[in-house]
Design a protein around this motif. Structure first.
Motif, PDB file in Angstrom:
ATOM      1  N   VAL A  55       0.827  -1.209   0.000  1.00  0.00           N
ATOM      2  CA  VAL A  55       0.000   0.000   0.000  1.00  0.00           C
ATOM      3  C   VAL A  55       0.861   1.259   0.000  1.00  0.00           C
ATOM      4  O   VAL A  55       0.579   2.223  -0.689  1.00  0.00           O
ATOM      5  N   HIS A  56       1.930   1.272   0.791  1.00  0.00           N
ATOM      6  CA  HIS A  56       2.836   2.423   0.881  1.00  0.00           C
ATOM      7  C   HIS A  56       4.258   1.974   0.541  1.00  0.00           C
ATOM      8  O   HIS A  56       5.084   1.789   1.431  1.00  0.00           O
ATOM      9  N   PRO A  57       4.552   1.802  -0.744  1.00  0.00           N
ATOM     10  CA  PRO A  57       5.872   1.289  -1.115  1.00  0.00           C
ATOM     11  C   PRO A  57       6.998   2.284  -0.804  1.00  0.00           C
ATOM     12  O   PRO A  57       6.829   3.495  -0.950  1.00  0.00           O
ATOM     13  N   ALA A  58       8.128   1.753  -0.351  1.00  0.00           N
ATOM     14  CA  ALA A  58       9.307   2.588  -0.088  1.00  0.00           C
ATOM     15  C   ALA A  58       9.987   2.989  -1.393  1.00  0.00           C
ATOM     16  O   ALA A  58      10.717   3.979  -1.434  1.00  0.00           O
ATOM     17  N   VAL A  59       9.769   2.202  -2.430  1.00  0.00           N
ATOM     18  CA  VAL A  59      10.348   2.477  -3.746  1.00  0.00           C
ATOM     19  C   VAL A  59       9.195   2.672  -4.730  1.00  0.00           C
ATOM     20  O   VAL A  59       8.285   1.852  -4.804  1.00  0.00           O
ATOM     21  N   GLN A  60       9.231   3.769  -5.452  1.00  0.00           N
ATOM     22  CA  GLN A  60       8.178   4.073  -6.417  1.00  0.00           C
ATOM     23  C   GLN A  60       8.238   3.097  -7.598  1.00  0.00           C
ATOM     24  O   GLN A  60       9.323   2.684  -8.017  1.00  0.00           O
ATOM     25  N   PRO A  61       7.080   2.746  -8.154  1.00  0.00           N
ATOM     26  CA  PRO A  61       7.047   1.781  -9.251  1.00  0.00           C
ATOM     27  C   PRO A  61       7.899   2.175 -10.457  1.00  0.00           C
ATOM     28  O   PRO A  61       8.529   1.319 -11.083  1.00  0.00           O
ATOM     29  N   TRP A  62       7.934   3.462 -10.802  1.00  0.00           N
ATOM     30  CA  TRP A  62       8.743   3.878 -11.958  1.00  0.00           C
ATOM     31  C   TRP A  62      10.225   3.630 -11.715  1.00  0.00           C
ATOM     32  O   TRP A  62      10.953   3.254 -12.643  1.00  0.00           O
ATOM     33  N   TRP A  63      10.688   3.829 -10.468  1.00  0.00           N
ATOM     34  CA  TRP A  63      12.100   3.586 -10.155  1.00  0.00           C
ATOM     35  C   TRP A  63      12.366   2.089 -10.124  1.00  0.00           C
ATOM     36  O   TRP A  63      13.407   1.633 -10.609  1.00  0.00           O
ATOM     37  N   ALA A  64      11.441   1.319  -9.566  1.00  0.00           N
ATOM     38  CA  ALA A  64      11.593  -0.144  -9.543  1.00  0.00           C
ATOM     39  C   ALA A  64      11.654  -0.695 -10.969  1.00  0.00           C
ATOM     40  O   ALA A  64      12.419  -1.624 -11.241  1.00  0.00           O
ATOM     41  N   ALA A  65      10.859  -0.116 -11.866  1.00  0.00           N
ATOM     42  CA  ALA A  65      10.888  -0.545 -13.270  1.00  0.00           C
ATOM     43  C   ALA A  65      12.260  -0.273 -13.886  1.00  0.00           C
ATOM     44  O   ALA A  65      12.801  -1.114 -14.616  1.00  0.00           O
ATOM     45  N   PHE A  66      12.837   0.890 -13.578  1.00  0.00           N
ATOM     46  CA  PHE A  66      14.192   1.194 -14.057  1.00  0.00           C
ATOM     47  C   PHE A  66      15.193   0.190 -13.494  1.00  0.00           C
ATOM     48  O   PHE A  66      16.038  -0.341 -14.226  1.00  0.00           O
ATOM     49  N   LEU A  67      15.105  -0.066 -12.202  1.00  0.00           N
ATOM     50  CA  LEU A  67      16.036  -1.007 -11.577  1.00  0.00           C
ATOM     51  C   LEU A  67      15.903  -2.399 -12.190  1.00  0.00           C
ATOM     52  O   LEU A  67      16.911  -3.071 -12.442  1.00  0.00           O
ATOM     53  N   GLU A  68      14.663  -2.819 -12.433  1.00  0.00           N
ATOM     54  CA  GLU A  68      14.417  -4.165 -12.940  1.00  0.00           C
ATOM     55  C   GLU A  68      14.822  -4.329 -14.402  1.00  0.00           C
ATOM     56  O   GLU A  68      15.350  -5.367 -14.792  1.00  0.00           O
ATOM     57  N   THR A  69      14.573  -3.301 -15.217  1.00  0.00           N
ATOM     58  CA  THR A  69      14.821  -3.438 -16.658  1.00  0.00           C
ATOM     59  C   THR A  69      16.196  -2.953 -17.106  1.00  0.00           C
ATOM     60  O   THR A  69      16.696  -3.403 -18.126  1.00  0.00           O
ATOM     61  N   VAL A  70      16.809  -2.035 -16.338  1.00  0.00           N
ATOM     62  CA  VAL A  70      18.101  -1.481 -16.745  1.00  0.00           C
ATOM     63  C   VAL A  70      19.218  -1.892 -15.788  1.00  0.00           C
ATOM     64  O   VAL A  70      20.230  -2.454 -16.203  1.00  0.00           O
ATOM     65  N   ALA A  71      19.043  -1.597 -14.507  1.00  0.00           N
ATOM     66  CA  ALA A  71      20.131  -1.801 -13.552  1.00  0.00           C
ATOM     67  C   ALA A  71      20.404  -3.276 -13.267  1.00  0.00           C
ATOM     68  O   ALA A  71      21.561  -3.715 -13.299  1.00  0.00           O
ATOM     69  N   LEU A  72      19.369  -4.049 -12.979  1.00  0.00           N
ATOM     70  CA  LEU A  72      19.575  -5.457 -12.624  1.00  0.00           C
ATOM     71  C   LEU A  72      20.197  -6.275 -13.752  1.00  0.00           C
ATOM     72  O   LEU A  72      21.167  -7.011 -13.507  1.00  0.00           O
ATOM     73  N   PRO A  73      19.728  -6.147 -14.997  1.00  0.00           N
ATOM     74  CA  PRO A  73      20.386  -6.898 -16.071  1.00  0.00           C
ATOM     75  C   PRO A  73      21.843  -6.459 -16.314  1.00  0.00           C
ATOM     76  O   PRO A  73      22.633  -7.206 -16.892  1.00  0.00           O
ATOM     77  N   ASN A  74      22.185  -5.258 -15.887  1.00  0.00           N
ATOM     78  CA  ASN A  74      23.539  -4.733 -16.064  1.00  0.00           C
ATOM     79  C   ASN A  74      24.216  -4.509 -14.715  1.00  0.00           C
ATOM     80  O   ASN A  74      24.990  -3.572 -14.557  1.00  0.00           O
ATOM     81  N   HIS A  75      23.930  -5.373 -13.756  1.00  0.00           N
ATOM     82  CA  HIS A  75      24.413  -5.154 -12.391  1.00  0.00           C
ATOM     83  C   HIS A  75      25.928  -5.104 -12.300  1.00  0.00           C
ATOM     84  O   HIS A  75      26.468  -4.416 -11.430  1.00  0.00           O
ATOM     85  N   GLU A  76      26.647  -5.760 -13.189  1.00  0.00           N
ATOM     86  CA  GLU A  76      28.112  -5.693 -13.144  1.00  0.00           C
ATOM     87  C   GLU A  76      28.598  -4.268 -13.409  1.00  0.00           C
ATOM     88  O   GLU A  76      29.513  -3.786 -12.740  1.00  0.00           O
ATOM     89  N   ILE A  77      27.987  -3.612 -14.378  1.00  0.00           N
ATOM     90  CA  ILE A  77      28.355  -2.229 -14.697  1.00  0.00           C
ATOM     91  C   ILE A  77      28.004  -1.312 -13.523  1.00  0.00           C
ATOM     92  O   ILE A  77      28.803  -0.455 -13.131  1.00  0.00           O
ATOM     93  N   PHE A  78      26.822  -1.506 -12.949  1.00  0.00           N
ATOM     94  CA  PHE A  78      26.403  -0.673 -11.824  1.00  0.00           C
ATOM     95  C   PHE A  78      27.269  -0.922 -10.593  1.00  0.00           C
ATOM     96  O   PHE A  78      27.549   0.010  -9.838  1.00  0.00           O
ATOM     97  N   THR A  79      27.711  -2.150 -10.400  1.00  0.00           N
ATOM     98  CA  THR A  79      28.629  -2.442  -9.298  1.00  0.00           C
ATOM     99  C   THR A  79      29.912  -1.635  -9.470  1.00  0.00           C
ATOM    100  O   THR A  79      30.378  -0.978  -8.533  1.00  0.00           O
TER     101      THR A  79
END
Length: 168
Positions: A55-79
């Motif tokens: 009901v009250h997410p700590a992470v907004q859906p638009w940011w989670a979508a970015f993390l899921e579609t961009v950051a997580l698949p490229n986690h080595e680069i983000f690391t």
């Protein structure tokens, strides 16, 4: 009036140097800990994505979508970017070298961590960094920027890119 005081006062420049060095030390130690400690972003990213539910997410859906579609698949680069970004921002702030750019890079990382649902020291770092950014060149007055920035302004290619007149 406050803006002029932050940007031009020598005593304020000394206080800004202390703030800058504190922030730099904080970034450097965090980065060194990650570089030497086997840091990996995938677990952090997955946890942040998980905070986007309820009901009250700590992470907004638009940011989670970015993390899921961009950051997580490229986690080595983000690391790599997080570890070495923290180290380089820390060194630059401690030395007062490219202070405004380092402060902007640091606040960008702070906001990325905050958007990912991590509080920690990020809010206080954001507040302190805002003072550095608003103060402009005065934040690096007692650092290497005092000599590096005038030198760079005199170099012809930089002058052309920045569209500076020859007499400046």
């Amino acid at each position: 009036m406050m803006n002029q005081w932050l940007r031009n006062n020598d005593k304020v420049a000394m206080v800004l140097a202390v703030i800058r060095i504190y922030l730099g030390y904080t970034w450097l130690m965090a980065g060194i800990g990650k570089v030497t400690g086997g840091f990996e972003t995938s677990g952090f990213l997955q946890a942040a994505i998980g905070k986007a539910e309820g009901v009250h997410p700590a992470v907004q859906p638009w940011w989670a979508a970015f993390l899921e579609t961009v950051a997580l698949p490229n986690h080595e680069i983000f690391t790599f970017l997080v570890m070495w970004g923290e180290v380089l921002v820390g060194i630059a702030l401690i030395l007062g070298l490219f202070t405004n750019f380092a402060a902007l890079a640091g606040i960008l990382m702070n906001f990325a961590f905050l958007l990912s649902g991590t509080t920690s020291t990020n809010p206080q770092m954001v507040i302190l960094t805002i003072f550095l950014i608003v103060a402009g060149a005065n934040a690096g007055k007692y650092g290497l920027d005092r000599w590096v920035m005038p030198y760079l302004r005199q170099q012809t290619p930089i002058r052309k890119i920045l569209h500076l007149p020859n007499h400046a």
